[in-house]
Motif scaffolding. Sequence first.
Motif, PDB file in Angstrom:
ATOM      1  N   CYS A 247      52.565 137.116  44.345  1.00 17.12           N
ATOM      2  CA  CYS A 247      53.874 137.288  44.993  1.00 17.12           C
ATOM      3  C   CYS A 247      54.663 138.397  44.304  1.00 17.12           C
ATOM      4  O   CYS A 247      54.893 138.346  43.093  1.00 17.12           O
ATOM      5  CB  CYS A 247      54.634 135.964  44.924  1.00 17.12           C
TER       6      CYS A 247
ATOM      7  N   PRO B 190      54.719 137.259  49.546  1.00 15.32           N
ATOM      8  CA  PRO B 190      53.650 136.386  49.053  1.00 15.32           C
ATOM      9  C   PRO B 190      52.328 136.656  49.754  1.00 15.32           C
ATOM     10  O   PRO B 190      52.302 137.118  50.897  1.00 15.32           O
ATOM     11  CB  PRO B 190      54.163 134.997  49.454  1.00 15.32           C
TER      12      PRO B 190
ATOM     13  N   TYR C 167      59.514 131.816  42.656  1.00 16.89           N
ATOM     14  CA  TYR C 167      58.989 132.007  44.007  1.00 16.89           C
ATOM     15  C   TYR C 167      60.083 131.553  44.952  1.00 16.89           C
ATOM     16  O   TYR C 167      60.849 130.646  44.614  1.00 16.89           O
ATOM     17  CB  TYR C 167      57.737 131.159  44.242  1.00 16.89           C
TER      18      TYR C 167
END
Length: 399
Positions: free
Chosen positions: A239, A287, A8
């Motif tokens: 995401c 996201p 992420y």
Amino acid sequence: DSKPIDRYYHFIMTADTHLLELIDAMGVRDRLNWVETETQFYANGRMYRFTSPLDLLRFGALGPIDRVRFIATMAYLTKFGSWQNMETKRACQFLPRWGGRRAWDVVFRPMLNMKFGELTDQMSMAWMWARSRMVKQYREKGVARERRAWVKGSLKTLLDACDRWFDQNNVTVERHNPAERIVLDGGRAVGVRDREGRERRFDRILFCAPSTELTRLLPEGQGPYFDLIRDQRYFGVTCLVAALSEPLSPYFWTYVSDPRVPFVGVIDYASFTRHDGGQGQNVIYIPHYSLTHVAPYTTPDADLLADYCRALSRVFPGFSESKIREARILRDPTAAIVCDGRYSQRIPAMKTPVPGLFLANLSQIYPQDRGLSVGLKLAQYAVEALERDADVAMDFAPY
Ligand SMILES: Cc1cc2nc3c(=O)[nH]c(=O)nc-3n(C[C@H](O)[C@H](O)[C@H](O)COP(=O)(O)OP(=O)(O)OC[C@H]3O[C@@H](n4cnc5c(N)ncnc54)[C@H](O)[C@@H]3O)c2cc1C
């Protein structure tokens, strides 16, 4: 491409002092790539710059009066009020009232939707207040524009340095072996049983995983403290991470406010990864936080990817699906704690009622938003609590 990239997006801001201290201590400061990042905003079918105060003054998605109300509301939040006071107000009432209905529809609601999904209307103003204060802190550190850093080679660079430090200091880290039980003896936590059934004894135990896991590791009926923990809910995150054959845009952050577009933010890593004259990787992240029983968390990957590709070509006319070299949809069920309503009254203490057992996780950093630096500050409190075998008063409010 075999170069590591963050699972992420993880960027570092100038006010992330605890994280920067750790980076220094681990000797990887020279691996930071600081970039002056810029933000743009897509609304009414066109793109607006959204980085500097001047950009806000010219922000054409709002009419002149709405723009002044929007700027005045943001200025108020950075200078006045307290989170305690803000916690008594709902964002969905306070922001349209002071910032104007149009600013709520175009700017605030989409921003809050990205973080809080279908619970947006239940959120107090505390998060927005804390967020505005943090932005002020970045500016106070002498940065006219926002600067963000990426650890070259991804956070793996920092984690590898931590591993080396652990080796040199005889710290044992055991991976891929989750705790299955916290072992109690006469009501005191005395050890941990792992998946293999092996039991290890400890003087004190600090639990740092998501709260939902803690009640699973203990027998039922441990009292009101653990009932509170059991009631805690998490937002999951869905995401999209995609590597493109060319950069999407020169902007790091693009907010999107368009009912036809199923996302509200695109983060573009191209400027981070293009360092030292290197070719870089054109990686983007999209996201979306939501509860885990609703879309987009439950949407099949292929459907989500198709929806996002269609929407990306609407927002970025130069984009086409053929420019995606690789794409993945990643999901984490416990990405952020749901701190709705008067959450301050539901923050669990660090020292649990079970002697020898302590808790330190993201349920305790309110009104701050989750982040690595605030997690390290929490760790400092936890060390203090463990050393003293006592609770500590925690304060995470930005000044
Ligand atoms: C999409 C996204 C983007 C983010 N971007 C940023 C950013 O740009 N900058 C920033 O500073 N922060 C960012 N964060 C926040 C940052 O990642 C979090 O602050 C951090 O992950 C929280 O760390 P944590 O250790 O408290 O919890 P977690 O990361 O949730 O770690 C909990 C750990 O507990 C382990 N665990 C669970 N159950 C057990 C068990 N039974 N036994 C043993 N171990 C167990 C899990 O495997 C996990 O490793 C982002 C987070 C997300 C989701």
